[in-house]
Design an enzyme around this catalytic site. Structure first.
Site, PDB file in Angstrom:
ATOM      1  N   TYR A 129       9.753 -82.070-118.207  1.00  0.00           N
ATOM      2  CA  TYR A 129       8.772 -82.639-117.264  1.00  0.00           C
ATOM      3  C   TYR A 129       7.333 -82.535-117.737  1.00  0.00           C
ATOM      4  O   TYR A 129       6.432 -82.977-117.041  1.00  0.00           O
ATOM      5  CB  TYR A 129       8.932 -82.047-115.855  1.00  0.00           C
ATOM      6  CG  TYR A 129       8.988 -80.538-115.729  1.00  0.00           C
ATOM      7  CD1 TYR A 129       7.840 -79.764-115.841  1.00  0.00           C
ATOM      8  CD2 TYR A 129      10.176 -79.899-115.454  1.00  0.00           C
ATOM      9  CE1 TYR A 129       7.890 -78.400-115.690  1.00  0.00           C
ATOM     10  CE2 TYR A 129      10.242 -78.524-115.303  1.00  0.00           C
ATOM     11  CZ  TYR A 129       9.098 -77.776-115.416  1.00  0.00           C
ATOM     12  OH  TYR A 129       9.155 -76.417-115.270  1.00  0.00           O
ATOM     13  N   LYS A 130       7.126 -81.949-118.917  1.00  0.00           N
ATOM     14  CA  LYS A 130       5.769 -81.825-119.438  1.00  0.00           C
ATOM     15  C   LYS A 130       5.482 -83.032-120.348  1.00  0.00           C
ATOM     16  O   LYS A 130       5.395 -84.152-119.876  1.00  0.00           O
ATOM     17  CB  LYS A 130       5.626 -80.492-120.158  1.00  0.00           C
ATOM     18  CG  LYS A 130       5.858 -79.293-119.233  1.00  0.00           C
ATOM     19  CD  LYS A 130       5.740 -77.983-119.996  1.00  0.00           C
ATOM     20  CE  LYS A 130       6.044 -76.791-119.078  1.00  0.00           C
ATOM     21  NZ  LYS A 130       5.042 -76.600-118.024  1.00  0.00           N
TER      22      LYS A 130
ATOM     23  N   PHE B 228       6.123 -67.125-121.388  1.00  0.00           N
ATOM     24  CA  PHE B 228       6.125 -67.761-120.072  1.00  0.00           C
ATOM     25  C   PHE B 228       6.871 -66.877-119.068  1.00  0.00           C
ATOM     26  O   PHE B 228       7.913 -66.298-119.391  1.00  0.00           O
ATOM     27  CB  PHE B 228       6.770 -69.147-120.154  1.00  0.00           C
ATOM     28  CG  PHE B 228       6.567 -69.931-118.892  1.00  0.00           C
ATOM     29  CD1 PHE B 228       5.339 -70.496-118.605  1.00  0.00           C
ATOM     30  CD2 PHE B 228       7.585 -70.053-117.969  1.00  0.00           C
ATOM     31  CE1 PHE B 228       5.126 -71.181-117.416  1.00  0.00           C
ATOM     32  CE2 PHE B 228       7.385 -70.738-116.770  1.00  0.00           C
ATOM     33  CZ  PHE B 228       6.148 -71.305-116.498  1.00  0.00           C
TER      34      PHE B 228
ATOM     35  N   ARG C 120      -7.000 -74.798-118.171  1.00  0.00           N
ATOM     36  CA  ARG C 120      -6.129 -75.333-119.212  1.00  0.00           C
ATOM     37  C   ARG C 120      -6.202 -76.848-119.177  1.00  0.00           C
ATOM     38  O   ARG C 120      -5.917 -77.463-118.151  1.00  0.00           O
ATOM     39  CB  ARG C 120      -4.705 -74.853-118.953  1.00  0.00           C
ATOM     40  CG  ARG C 120      -3.779 -74.998-120.117  1.00  0.00           C
ATOM     41  CD  ARG C 120      -2.416 -74.443-119.782  1.00  0.00           C
ATOM     42  NE  ARG C 120      -1.739 -75.267-118.792  1.00  0.00           N
ATOM     43  CZ  ARG C 120      -0.453 -75.150-118.460  1.00  0.00           C
ATOM     44  NH1 ARG C 120       0.286 -74.214-119.004  1.00  0.00           N
ATOM     45  NH2 ARG C 120       0.087 -75.931-117.569  1.00  0.00           N
TER      46      ARG C 120
ATOM     47  N   ASP D 270      11.851 -71.074-126.836  1.00  0.00           N
ATOM     48  CA  ASP D 270      11.533 -71.895-125.671  1.00  0.00           C
ATOM     49  C   ASP D 270      10.567 -72.980-126.143  1.00  0.00           C
ATOM     50  O   ASP D 270       9.446 -72.679-126.557  1.00  0.00           O
ATOM     51  CB  ASP D 270      10.910 -71.036-124.567  1.00  0.00           C
ATOM     52  CG  ASP D 270      10.689 -71.836-123.278  1.00  0.00           C
ATOM     53  OD1 ASP D 270      10.520 -73.075-123.350  1.00  0.00           O
ATOM     54  OD2 ASP D 270      10.669 -71.219-122.203  1.00  0.00           O
TER      55      ASP D 270
END
Lengths: 416, 416
Positions: free
Chosen positions: A236-237, A131, A385, A211
């Site tokens: 937040y995912k 990321f 995605r 991560d």
């Protein structure tokens, strides 16, 4: 449209939803427009009803009513919610996880501490497909601390293999301070082999920093079981903690006092309100807190995490696999004939809870999908995605979203 | 109780409130219990009604309704709110202030960047009475970067003078990389001479970093006018941004590209969503953003800042002086005879918007005040800190709070 004969692709999504043991969890979230097909819960999860209620309560009862006195209980929140997340979803021991800061800041702190703990070693191992924020932080640390990054450049779908990591460790034998990777890749959803890679890093005398942003709340992690040193991630995912919700960090208990926090803040101080001279970190993960935590964001994040803990990570994982298997079957049936390629691993055990489908006009297709009421994420240069969030995405969502994508992709003018 | 003859102390607080041009601003805040005397708005400001409404709207309309698409406008928020604060209350130019992270993290980043920008210099100047988190961060930076802190140890009420700073700069001539102080001291409310000290630091070839946490929204700052290099601060005190609301940083425009951000995050990247290789900071203050901003906290902070901007810093400052003058007159009339000493400067121009009153049993007195419905802050070892927040504290609050303190202090058993 191709007539499909794959048994998964030809399943009735209504029947799949009826058989879904997690189906009722969708009612725990605020979904004002049921006609919107939201396939981006891996970028921003939907709000739990409990989070919206909690925010109102924190604002009106605690902030307005208790005022400063509310710090009597707010003070504990970063560790309380950390323990909820750690025990419930990450497989960590108590007092090993705290909710604080952003993933970026936590990643910086832990990577920096890891380099300090291996002063004679010059190499940081990570991969080009990691990321961006992780890569940018490492670029800065390498520059400021006179280290070098040994970049893995793995297969873009499968991500770094155990052999890839073993090879780079062998090439820099005795010189690798830190290995850091994403557990689930943000683009392809490839799951890295966390147990084996952690063991390899340890065999090489390195520290290992994971991560977990795309794995926490979607796949089991097992931090203690696999002897992980360090981890960070966002809430937040899949954890549905809210936009820019505070992140977390994990430090294995035996490393908490050995490693040094580069950012010594007053929320990590023993006897914080004595405001004395000299930094004396409190014992445990609390010594790794920094500044004043954002109470509003933390409250929402606690409710998001709580819903996932209640559903259970094994049930979530099972549904994540079922959703992604279904999406891949529909890709094969409907999209592959239109020139798409799958951008995620086919083997379920190697895939998190999102699926990327690729075509060169993905950016424009994404724009048209959103206009047609289907929200995926575009990832440059060619990926659409599809985030399939087990608590809020239905099989019906997957079927409708992919049917609309197929229609648009077959005739781009039709979607506009 | 002593019969008072001081004309300020003997004023009728109701008449003072009636003549207060900012009195109506109190109605813009949620105050569920009007009988509570809240004298801690400099630790946690009260919630603006607009912040509570905004939070509900962000949660239900933006998070739940717009979902990921809301990032189209959330992305701009750290800079938009930074400009509102910078232009409205700090005297900064556009694109010099961003709202992000915590004061601790921002202070670390700017202090670290300042040290990197003065590589040949070993000394950091600050004072023993500075806010703890600033001192702890500097302790860590000095250790990690092989620097030394030259501690000022100023008068605890008046804080560091221009002469104090001149002397330490002369003692370490040519070797001071960074001078950093609080603009308003968190305990005594002493205002440091920002223009003169900034000029001294520059004459010595040092960079100057101000912590504005206790001045922003209570006294004018004038960052551009006085050529300040760097500043940080929080938004949850006089700016009424909410518990643990995100902090801000200021970097003078000509330094933004010269200084290096140690924490390179994806929110500072040019072309963020291209997710390319290598960190290329966006121009302006945006290049100093790090991780994903906490949208909920930022929304509440924007409303808090907006109320102060609307009231105007000159009117706020005038009322802050009137409130603290009144509190000092009541201290002299009612508390000094009971053995209290004033812990804040008497000269209004040298004092922010809070007043400390000191007696050795301050901790116990504070406990009894809270039990009696008056909320100040205790600051070890002997200070009761009365925060007089110009938009929400009335003269009646001051009179009632200090009368109750006087009653408790005269007979400690009476307050329990």
């Amino acid at each position: 449209m191709t007539i499909d004969v794959d048994p998964i692709a030809s399943a009735d999504p209504t029947a799949l939803d009826a058989a879904d043991p997690l189906a009722t969890f969708r009612q725990r979230f605020r979904i004002p427009d049921a006609s919107l097909v939201y396939l981006d819960g891996n970028s921003l999860g939907r709000p739990p009803l409990a989070a919206i209620e909690r925010l109102a309560r924190v604002a009106t009862e605690e902030w307005a009513g208790e005022l400063i006195r509310a710090w009597d209980h707010w003070l504990e929140a970063p560790r309380r919610v950390g323990d909820l997340l750690g025990a419930g979803l990450l497989g960590a021991a108590p007092d090993e996880v705290a909710i604080c800061d952003s993933t970026t800041v936590n990643f910086y702190r832990l990577a920096s501490a890891a380099l300090d703990a291996r002063p004679g070693r010059r190499i940081i191992v990570t991969d080009r497909a990691n990321f961006p924020t992780d890569r940018y932080v490492l670029d800065g640390l390498a520059r400021d601390r006179n280290r070098e990054i040994a970049w893995l450049d793995p297969d873009p779908i499968d991500g770094p293999t155990v052999d890839d990591v073993a090879a780079v460790l062998a090439a820099h034998s005795g010189d690798v301070a830190l290995v850091t990777l994403s557990h689930v890749n943000y683009r392809s959803a490839a799951i890295a082999d966390l147990p084996a890679i952690t063991a390899l890093a340890h065999d090489a005398g390195s520290l290992m920093l994971w991560d977990l942003s795309h794995s926490a709340g979607s796949v089991p992690v097992g931090l203690t079981e696999h002897g992980v040193d360090l981890a960070v991630g966002c809430t937040y995912k899949y954890l549905n903690g809210g936009p820019g919700a505070p992140a977390y960090l994990f430090i294995r208990s035996d490393l908490q006092a050995e490693l040094r926090n580069p950012i010594q803040g007053w929320f990590g101080q023993s006897g914080q309100f004595e405001m004395g001279q000299g930094f004396q970190p409190m014992p445990g993960i609390g010594g790794w807190l920094t500044g004043t935590p954002g109470v509003l964001g933390l409250a929402a994040a606690e409710e998001g995490i709580r819903v996932s803990v209640e559903a259970g990570i094994d049930a979530i994982r099972a549904k994540g696999i079922a959703l992604t298997e279904y999406a891949i079957a529909l890709h094969d049936a409907w999209l592959a004939p239109l020139g798409f390629a799958l951008g995620s691993p086919r083997e379920a055990a190697r895939r998190g809870s999102h699926v990327s489908v690729c075509r060169s006009d993905a950016r424009e297709l994404t724009r048209q999908m959103i206009a047609a009421g289907v929200v995926p994420d575009f990832r440059a240069p060619d990926s659409i995605r599809l985030g399939l969030s087990p608590l809020t995405t239905s099989f019906g969502d997957v079927a409708r979203g992919m049917a609309i994508l197929a229609r648009i992709a077959a005739d781009p003018s039709a979607g506009a």
